[in-house]
Design a protein around this motif. Structure first.
Motif, PDB file in Angstrom:
ATOM      1  N   LEU C  25      67.627  82.841  13.303  1.00  0.00           N
ATOM      2  CA  LEU C  25      68.628  81.943  13.879  1.00  0.00           C
ATOM      3  C   LEU C  25      69.926  82.134  13.113  1.00  0.00           C
ATOM      4  N   VAL C  33      74.748  73.738  16.122  1.00  0.00           N
ATOM      5  CA  VAL C  33      73.624  74.282  16.868  1.00  0.00           C
ATOM      6  C   VAL C  33      72.508  73.253  16.898  1.00  0.00           C
ATOM      7  N   LEU C  35      68.483  72.330  17.642  1.00  0.00           N
ATOM      8  CA  LEU C  35      67.124  72.831  17.853  1.00  0.00           C
ATOM      9  C   LEU C  35      66.463  71.811  18.759  1.00  0.00           C
ATOM     10  N   LYS C  43      60.735  72.514  15.424  1.00  0.00           N
ATOM     11  CA  LYS C  43      62.154  72.275  15.134  1.00  0.00           C
ATOM     12  C   LYS C  43      62.361  71.570  13.796  1.00  0.00           C
ATOM     13  N   ARG C 204      75.887  75.572  20.720  1.00  0.00           N
ATOM     14  CA  ARG C 204      74.762  76.337  21.249  1.00  0.00           C
ATOM     15  C   ARG C 204      73.470  75.583  20.982  1.00  0.00           C
ATOM     16  N   ALA C 206      69.150  75.976  20.673  1.00  0.00           N
ATOM     17  CA  ALA C 206      67.953  76.823  20.623  1.00  0.00           C
ATOM     18  C   ALA C 206      66.793  76.003  21.161  1.00  0.00           C
ATOM     19  N   ILE C 213      61.652  80.488  19.123  1.00  0.00           N
ATOM     20  CA  ILE C 213      62.826  80.126  19.905  1.00  0.00           C
ATOM     21  C   ILE C 213      62.691  80.795  21.270  1.00  0.00           C
ATOM     22  N   PHE C 216      68.286  80.972  23.097  1.00  0.00           N
ATOM     23  CA  PHE C 216      69.324  80.435  22.220  1.00  0.00           C
ATOM     24  C   PHE C 216      70.660  80.760  22.863  1.00  0.00           C
TER      25      PHE C 216
END
Lengths: 262, 275, 352
Positions: C25, C33, C35, C43, C204, C206, C213, C216
């Motif tokens: 990642l 970002v 998760l 996560k 973004r 994921a 993942i 993403f």
């Protein structure tokens, strides 16, 4: 998460545990020593001293008395303590707050003072025989376990379950036995065990309520140590420890041991 | 009628037992010390005018404080290690602390007779390794009583404090680490302050327990190290001086209740989780 | 101050169970970002690995080029906001915020000044001397945020920070978190199971499943162009219909469902279409039209009212399909209808 524990702390912990367990191992050794005096490490091996316990009348009698007392006092404390604990939780609003304080008193008042006061007011004052007085003393001694431990269980019990059962047609008294009690089972077992162990080991309350006619095992041990210093004491002690082992095995089976730190 | 007061009826038997056989008798014991002899406080004047009895009270306080301090220190450090131990080891360590706790006072005190006696294990050991030529007189000293009392109460302290330490959420310790606190700083700034209320509760248990104990000082201190409990027994059952015994009982009750009330209040105020 | 985070080929175990598998990642400087995934997807494990509360079995974690992999948690310099706030209950709000500064050896007066300034920023200056127990959930969350921000960490991480708040507060707080993160341009990792929250707050996202993942990408791409059927289902594509290409005309194809219904698909819209694929659509992506015609023949079932449309549980030769129909033409259960794709609302996934 594994926090690293500094070495000195680990060493200290090891030392503390040697300190805690060592003396019990010494008793175990002394109990099987083939000598007429107490010694450790044991010289030779014999179970003679265990046999000797039962040859001494005073031990035989006091073992019986102590077991009777522990069973009766525990049963009595549960029989009156469970309804009290239930009332304190279920009818909290109805009852005044001082009522729960009443059940703290047996813990707050030193045992030795309780024993002495019972001697003065009940055994001598009301001329009640010794055994019933002892039983009252022991019931008082263990009552807080019944009330407080079971209260703690009931505190996390959702009383709407009980209401659900009643709404489904189960009468309140039956609901108590079929719904409430099974859900606080672990509390009842814990209370039973703590009460039994406390009663069987008690010295301070019984101290004033025993005499030549009737005595309990710990008091008898105390009296015996002061006259003879032989391995019988060690073997009686081992017997009591075995009882503890049995109780802990029950705890482990039914509850797991972690409940003891709560 | 019955339905409205059902709570009362259920609590009645237990309440009656406590009131009839604890409150009234103990009140009687306390009451009997007032208005006895010359002046309302004669038994107390009598108690405190005796150098021997003052010494007994003082000795009892010393022994109880020392026992509390030592078992607090040992118990806290041990409990910290136990609470951080991997699960399997932890349950073994807890069993090893519970076992002595469930073993009776008499049995555990008796063990120290074997260890500390003139021909005891410790003396034999010291003689064998040549530290001394003469056995030490360790029994019937204040030290022997304190050692046995510490032995008695340390398991209780460990179990109380393991419970307290396990109640401190792991998140707080992680939060502390994420903010840059080393394990030592986390212990000082987070774990210890949060454990203080528990330490106070443990200390009160140990102090009141030692202050009113009988069997241990009787076995390991004997007549030489008389404490409040043994003195009370002697007054009541050897001298048959019940007023004197009741006076001692009253002093014990007052000190015990005062300490419990005071310290639980302090603990409550120091407990940040409660607010 | 802000730094990029790089997680490279990390595998992690709890005891003998593998909880993360070869996870990589990259979070750019100043980027937020998320998760996102259901509980147990890994996560939180990823977050704990980055924070240093867990050690990876293999792989590396670097922050601005500094290797964190074997560094103890307290030396990592990462601001962490916990799900249940994890405020020190024995310290006042001010002392909580100053805690990290104290560990950094910053002198008392300076420490207090900075902590107060940070409390000002989160709007809690008047509560500086309260204990956390006296605060509401939202206030606690702000203190937790202030405490993590005041140390000016190169990386800020959030572990489901809003899950204990009520819906209204949750929306306010996520705007606030985004603004503070933007203002400081701090690199941030945000763990949540709430899709709306993740999509609204992140640069973004994921999407994770079973320690990996799955995709993403930016929220827009994830929402409109899921890369696989897991992500498609996750972002709400109810209908995943396996199809086979039966004819090609340049980039355009004609494809057939299991029941023989044919759809014409434009190469311009769907790109290169493989021979076997999955046609994915939300209920919105298939229009229910009464009668027969071009599309998937269906029999309508239960009708529910959505406000902007009716939704029908339809029976087709390709299996059950959920589709929406116009409010002007309510259909009774058992009606014959045709499901017509709305190309913008559909996508083509590789068959698995």
């Amino acid at each position: 998460m594994a926090t690293r524990i500094p070495l000195p702390l680990i060493l200290l912990t090891v030392a503390v545990y040697i300190f805690l367990v060592g003396p019990l191992i010494i008793i175990l050794g002394a109990a099987v020593s083939d000598t007429t005096y107490l010694t450790f490490p044991p010289q030779g091996f014999t179970l003679h001293w265990f046999q000797r316990i039962f040859e001494i009348g005073a031990f035989r009698r006091t073992i019986v008395t102590s077991l009777q007392l522990a069973c009766l006092a525990t049963a009595l404390a549960l029989v009156i303590g469970i309804p009290a604990a239930y009332a304190l939780n279920r009818y909290r609003i109805q009852l005044p707050t001082w009522l729960s304080t009443v059940f703290v008193l047996p813990i707050l008042v030193p045992e030795i003072v309780l024993g002495f006061s019972l001697l003065k007011s009940v055994a001598v004052g009301a001329s009640l025989p010794i055994f019933p007085t002892l039983l009252i003393g022991h019931t008082l001694l263990v009552l807080p376990y019944a009330v407080r431990v079971i209260s703690a269980s009931l505190a996390s019990f959702d009383f709407s379950i009980e209401e659900a059962a009643i709404s489904l047609g189960s009468p309140p008294s039956r609901t108590f036995f079929t719904i409430v009690l099974p859900n606080v089972r672990s509390g009842v077992i814990a209370a039973f065990i703590l009460a039994f162990i406390t009663s069987i080991n008690d010295v301070s309350t019984s101290l004033f309520l025993t005499g030549p006619g009737i005595s309990t095992l710990p008091i008898q041990i105390l009296a015996h140590v002061e006259q003879f210093f032989d391995p019988v004491i060690a073997s009686v002690s081992v017997l009591l420890m075995l009882l503890t082992v049995a109780v802990m095995a029950i705890v482990e089976r039914t509850l797991g041991l972690t409940f003891l730190t709560k | 009628m019955l339905k409205r007061h059902i709570g009362w009826w259920l609590a009645l038997p237990a309440t009656l037992l406590v009131v009839l056989f604890l409150v009234l008798p103990v009140a009687g014991t306390i009451g009997s010390t007032f208005g006895e002899g010359a002046g309302p406080f004669a038994p107390y004047v009598n108690f405190f005018s005796s150098g021997f009895r003052r010494r007994v009270l003082w000795r009892t306080l010393e022994i109880s404080l020392a026992t509390t301090a030592i078992s607090l220190l040992l118990g806290f450090l041990t409990a910290y290690v136990v609470s951080r131990a991997p699960r399997n080891l932890k349950s073994i360590l807890i069993i090893a602390a519970v076992f002595p706790l469930l073993t009776g006072v008499v049995v555990r005190s008796f063990a120290w007779l074997i260890i500390l006696g003139k021909n005891g294990i410790l003396n034999n050991l010291l003689l064998a390794i040549g530290v001394t030529d003469e056995p030490f007189a360790m029994l019937y000293t204040q030290g022997s009583v304190i050692v046995a009392m510490v032995y008695l109460f340390t398991p209780l302290m460990i179990l109380t404090l393991v419970g307290v330490l396990e109640n401190i959420p792991d998140d707080l310790i992680q939060a502390s680490a994420s903010l840059g606190a080393s394990p030592g700083s986390t212990f000082r700034q987070v774990v210890f302050p949060l454990a203080v209320p528990g330490l106070i509760v443990g200390a009160v248990l140990v102090f009141t327990g030692s202050f009113t104990s009988y069997a241990t000082p009787q076995l390991l201190g004997g007549e030489k190290q008389m404490v409040m409990g043994t003195l009370m027994y002697q007054q009541a059952m050897v001298n048959f001086d019940w007023i004197s015994a009741s006076t001692i009982a009253t002093i014990m009750v007052v000190i015990t209740i005062a300490i419990v009330l005071l310290m639980t209040r302090v603990a409550k105020r120091l407990n940040p989780m409660a607010t | 101050m802000t730094q990029p985070l790089s997680v490279r080929n990390v595998t992690a175990h709890y005891g003998t169970t593998k909880v993360l598998e070869d996870l990589s990642l990259d979070v750019a400087e100043g980027e937020l970002v998320s998760l996102l995934g259901a509980s147990g997807c890994g996560k939180t494990t990823t977050l704990r690995l980055i924070a240093g509360f867990l050690e990876p079995t293999s792989g590396t974690i670097t922050l601005g080029g500094r290797d964190l992999t074997r560094l103890p948690a307290y030396k990592r310099d990462i601001g962490l906001v916990f799900q249940n706030y994890a405020l020190f209950p024995h310290l006042t709000v001010l002392e909580n915020v100053a805690f990290g500064l104290k560990q950094r050896g910053i002198a008392g007066p300076e420490r207090e000044k900075r902590a107060r300034a940070m409390l000002e920023r989160v709007g809690l200056a008047p509560l500086a001397d309260r204990l956390p127990g006296a605060l509401s959930g939202g206030q606690k969350q702000r203190v937790a945020l202030a405490r993590a921000l005041v140390i000016e960490p190169p990386l800020l991480m959030f572990d489901e920070p809003l899950s204990n708040l009520d819906a209204k507060l949750r929306i306010d707080m996520r705007v606030e978190i985004r603004q503070l993160q933007r203002a400081n341009r701090t690199t941030a990792v945000y763990v949540t199971h709430d899709q709306e929250e993740a999509f609204s707050i992140s640069d973004r996202v994921a999407i994770m499943n079973a320690g990996r993942i799955m995709q993403f990408d930016t929220p827009e791409t994830l929402y409109q162009r899921p890369a696989n059927s897991f992500v498609a289902r996750f972002v709400g594509f109810e209908n995943l219909i396996p199809m086979k290409v039966v004819a090609r005309d340049g980039a355009n194809v004609t494809a057939e469902t299991a029941g023989g219904a044919r759809l014409a698909m434009s190469g311009e819209r769907f790109g290169e279409i493989p021979d076997g694929f999955i046609f994915a659509s939300r209920a919105d992506g298939l229009r229910v039209v009464p009668g027969t015609g071009e599309g998937i023949p269906a029999t309508t079932g239960l009708r529910t009212y959505l406000g902007r449309a009716y939704q029908y549980q339809c029976d087709t030769a390709a299996g059950p399909i959920v589709a929406n129909g116009a409010l002007s033409e309510p259909l009774e259960p058992g009606s014959t209808a045709t499901l017509v794709p709305v190309p913008d609302q559909c996508c083509v996934l590789k068959a698995e």
